[in-house]
Design a protein around this motif. Sequence first.
Motif, PDB file in Angstrom:
ATOM      1  N   SER A 105       0.816  -1.050   0.164  1.00  0.00           N
ATOM      2  CA  SER A 105      -0.137   0.039  -0.090  1.00  0.00           C
ATOM      3  C   SER A 105       0.864   1.296  -0.016  1.00  0.00           C
ATOM      4  O   SER A 105       0.393   2.155  -0.777  1.00  0.00           O
ATOM      5  CB  SER A 105      -0.929  -0.007   1.235  1.00  0.00           C
ATOM      6  N   PHE A 106       2.016   1.336   0.875  1.00  0.00           N
ATOM      7  CA  PHE A 106       2.794   2.453   0.820  1.00  0.00           C
ATOM      8  C   PHE A 106       3.740   2.732  -0.515  1.00  0.00           C
ATOM      9  O   PHE A 106       3.764   3.574  -1.009  1.00  0.00           O
ATOM     10  CB  PHE A 106       3.924   2.112   1.859  1.00  0.00           C
ATOM     11  N   ALA A 107       3.946   1.369  -1.167  1.00  0.00           N
ATOM     12  CA  ALA A 107       4.487   1.698  -2.494  1.00  0.00           C
ATOM     13  C   ALA A 107       3.557   2.212  -3.479  1.00  0.00           C
ATOM     14  O   ALA A 107       3.948   2.851  -4.169  1.00  0.00           O
ATOM     15  CB  ALA A 107       4.995   0.143  -2.824  1.00  0.00           C
ATOM     16  N   VAL A 108       2.436   1.525  -3.392  1.00  0.00           N
ATOM     17  CA  VAL A 108       1.384   2.356  -4.427  1.00  0.00           C
ATOM     18  C   VAL A 108       1.388   3.780  -4.195  1.00  0.00           C
ATOM     19  O   VAL A 108       1.247   4.485  -4.932  1.00  0.00           O
ATOM     20  CB  VAL A 108       0.072   1.580  -4.266  1.00  0.00           C
ATOM     21  N   ALA A 109       0.964   4.012  -2.819  1.00  0.00           N
ATOM     22  CA  ALA A 109       0.892   5.735  -2.764  1.00  0.00           C
ATOM     23  C   ALA A 109       2.211   6.232  -3.089  1.00  0.00           C
ATOM     24  O   ALA A 109       2.093   7.314  -3.668  1.00  0.00           O
ATOM     25  CB  ALA A 109       0.864   5.797  -1.238  1.00  0.00           C
ATOM     26  N   GLY A 110       3.421   5.737  -2.704  1.00  0.00           N
ATOM     27  CA  GLY A 110       4.741   6.397  -3.275  1.00  0.00           C
ATOM     28  C   GLY A 110       4.638   6.475  -5.051  1.00  0.00           C
ATOM     29  O   GLY A 110       5.275   7.283  -5.188  1.00  0.00           O
ATOM     30  N   SER A 111       4.040   5.554  -5.496  1.00  0.00           N
ATOM     31  CA  SER A 111       4.248   5.493  -6.903  1.00  0.00           C
ATOM     32  C   SER A 111       3.411   6.749  -7.613  1.00  0.00           C
ATOM     33  O   SER A 111       3.772   7.149  -8.408  1.00  0.00           O
ATOM     34  CB  SER A 111       3.657   4.246  -7.513  1.00  0.00           C
ATOM     35  N   PHE A 112       2.369   6.930  -6.626  1.00  0.00           N
ATOM     36  CA  PHE A 112       1.570   8.198  -7.185  1.00  0.00           C
ATOM     37  C   PHE A 112       2.429   9.344  -6.861  1.00  0.00           C
ATOM     38  O   PHE A 112       2.393  10.475  -7.716  1.00  0.00           O
ATOM     39  CB  PHE A 112      -0.015   8.413  -6.262  1.00  0.00           C
ATOM     40  N   ILE A 113       3.074   9.573  -5.767  1.00  0.00           N
ATOM     41  CA  ILE A 113       4.027  10.648  -5.555  1.00  0.00           C
ATOM     42  C   ILE A 113       4.975  10.623  -6.529  1.00  0.00           C
ATOM     43  O   ILE A 113       5.230  11.840  -6.894  1.00  0.00           O
ATOM     44  CB  ILE A 113       4.784  10.675  -4.139  1.00  0.00           C
ATOM     45  N   LEU A 114       5.469   9.791  -6.885  1.00  0.00           N
ATOM     46  CA  LEU A 114       6.815   9.539  -8.098  1.00  0.00           C
ATOM     47  C   LEU A 114       5.865   9.906  -9.255  1.00  0.00           C
ATOM     48  O   LEU A 114       6.773  10.991  -9.964  1.00  0.00           O
ATOM     49  CB  LEU A 114       7.476   8.363  -8.156  1.00  0.00           C
ATOM     50  N   PHE A 115       4.988   9.579  -9.551  1.00  0.00           N
ATOM     51  CA  PHE A 115       4.108   9.914 -10.714  1.00  0.00           C
ATOM     52  C   PHE A 115       4.074  11.538 -11.040  1.00  0.00           C
ATOM     53  O   PHE A 115       4.181  12.174 -11.917  1.00  0.00           O
ATOM     54  CB  PHE A 115       2.810   9.432 -10.824  1.00  0.00           C
ATOM     55  N   PHE A 116       3.458  12.094  -9.669  1.00  0.00           N
ATOM     56  CA  PHE A 116       3.440  13.512  -9.483  1.00  0.00           C
ATOM     57  C   PHE A 116       4.811  14.421  -9.852  1.00  0.00           C
ATOM     58  O   PHE A 116       4.722  15.385 -10.677  1.00  0.00           O
ATOM     59  CB  PHE A 116       2.452  14.056  -8.523  1.00  0.00           C
ATOM     60  N   ILE A 117       5.485  13.917  -9.090  1.00  0.00           N
ATOM     61  CA  ILE A 117       7.055  14.331  -9.004  1.00  0.00           C
ATOM     62  C   ILE A 117       7.614  14.474 -10.584  1.00  0.00           C
ATOM     63  O   ILE A 117       8.008  15.405 -11.145  1.00  0.00           O
ATOM     64  CB  ILE A 117       7.964  13.719  -8.257  1.00  0.00           C
ATOM     65  N   ALA A 118       7.500  13.469 -11.159  1.00  0.00           N
ATOM     66  CA  ALA A 118       7.646  13.264 -12.814  1.00  0.00           C
ATOM     67  C   ALA A 118       6.991  14.260 -13.755  1.00  0.00           C
ATOM     68  O   ALA A 118       7.565  14.667 -14.292  1.00  0.00           O
ATOM     69  CB  ALA A 118       7.429  11.689 -13.186  1.00  0.00           C
ATOM     70  N   LEU A 119       5.467  14.380 -13.375  1.00  0.00           N
ATOM     71  CA  LEU A 119       4.764  15.082 -14.082  1.00  0.00           C
ATOM     72  C   LEU A 119       5.535  16.906 -13.952  1.00  0.00           C
ATOM     73  O   LEU A 119       5.406  17.383 -14.958  1.00  0.00           O
ATOM     74  CB  LEU A 119       3.327  15.034 -13.742  1.00  0.00           C
ATOM     75  N   GLU A 120       5.704  16.941 -12.596  1.00  0.00           N
ATOM     76  CA  GLU A 120       6.267  18.146 -12.537  1.00  0.00           C
ATOM     77  C   GLU A 120       7.418  18.448 -13.396  1.00  0.00           C
ATOM     78  O   GLU A 120       7.583  19.593 -14.073  1.00  0.00           O
ATOM     79  CB  GLU A 120       6.603  18.641 -11.069  1.00  0.00           C
ATOM     80  N   MET A 121       8.321  17.503 -13.267  1.00  0.00           N
ATOM     81  CA  MET A 121       9.566  17.381 -14.157  1.00  0.00           C
ATOM     82  C   MET A 121       9.544  17.620 -15.622  1.00  0.00           C
ATOM     83  O   MET A 121      10.033  18.607 -16.320  1.00  0.00           O
ATOM     84  CB  MET A 121      10.642  16.426 -13.733  1.00  0.00           C
ATOM     85  N   ILE A 122       8.342  16.850 -16.001  1.00  0.00           N
ATOM     86  CA  ILE A 122       8.251  16.796 -17.356  1.00  0.00           C
ATOM     87  C   ILE A 122       7.496  18.010 -18.058  1.00  0.00           C
ATOM     88  O   ILE A 122       7.809  18.536 -19.243  1.00  0.00           O
ATOM     89  CB  ILE A 122       7.513  15.380 -17.929  1.00  0.00           C
ATOM     90  N   LEU A 123       6.392  18.323 -17.307  1.00  0.00           N
ATOM     91  CA  LEU A 123       5.368  19.318 -17.776  1.00  0.00           C
ATOM     92  C   LEU A 123       6.095  20.839 -17.319  1.00  0.00           C
ATOM     93  O   LEU A 123       5.330  21.856 -17.679  1.00  0.00           O
ATOM     94  CB  LEU A 123       4.126  19.135 -17.508  1.00  0.00           C
ATOM     95  N   GLY A 124       6.911  20.741 -16.499  1.00  0.00           N
ATOM     96  CA  GLY A 124       7.420  22.119 -15.889  1.00  0.00           C
ATOM     97  C   GLY A 124       6.401  22.948 -15.039  1.00  0.00           C
ATOM     98  O   GLY A 124       6.211  24.003 -15.112  1.00  0.00           O
ATOM     99  N   ILE A 125       5.572  22.093 -14.243  1.00  0.00           N
ATOM    100  CA  ILE A 125       4.614  22.506 -13.520  1.00  0.00           C
ATOM    101  C   ILE A 125       5.023  22.456 -11.927  1.00  0.00           C
ATOM    102  O   ILE A 125       5.680  21.524 -11.828  1.00  0.00           O
ATOM    103  CB  ILE A 125       3.124  21.841 -13.744  1.00  0.00           C
ATOM    104  N   THR A 126       4.240  22.992 -10.891  1.00  0.00           N
ATOM    105  CA  THR A 126       4.558  23.166  -9.612  1.00  0.00           C
ATOM    106  C   THR A 126       3.272  22.583  -8.806  1.00  0.00           C
ATOM    107  O   THR A 126       2.430  23.050  -8.829  1.00  0.00           O
ATOM    108  CB  THR A 126       5.126  24.178  -8.990  1.00  0.00           C
TER     109      THR A 126
END
Length: 193
Positions: free
Chosen positions: A71-92
């Motif tokens: 469950s923690f890893a799945v939650a963490g995957s969402f956080i990583l997903f959003f961090i990646a989106l920030e990096m790729i799309l240049g949003i905060t």
Amino acid sequence: MQLNLKEILTAFMVLFAVIDVIGNIPIVIDLRKKAGHIQSEKAAIISGVIMVIFLFLGKSLLTFIGIDVNSFAVAGSFILFFIALEMILGITLYKEDEDTSSSTASIFPLAFPLIAGPGSLTTLLSLRAEFRIENIIVAVIFNVIVIYIVLKTSTKIEKILGPNGIKIIRKIFGVILLAIAVKLFTANIKELF
């Protein structure tokens, strides 16, 4: 103790992509402007200590509060997903507090959650499921050394790479991180059902 170069290298690269210290250079420079000075040693050591402690106590801590690693890893995957989106799309998506002094900036938001944040802590637990603990610790130590060097030389790195170079590196690591997030999600979601 069995040190495995392949495991160390893989764990190092995964953590390096998740921590994204190069991609965080603009944030580091911004913090340096606000705080006047960043204690690179303090930030690197504290983030390393947080990661090693979590590597050993993370699973027990999660069990204590009634959360399983998947469950923690799945939650963490969402956080990583959003961090990646920030990096790729240049949003905060993540907004840090405005109160920043030299010592607090070295610990928060730099050591935690930028370096030793939910993404890297989740990744450590996932790596622990696949790799031997001593190889992960060596990978963490190498990352702490790289973090220290980057924090110490962030202004020079920014001058060398320039704003476009940092943007390109950030986007490349963003894509790598997105792939890690998807892998983390798919590997752990199956275990929950």
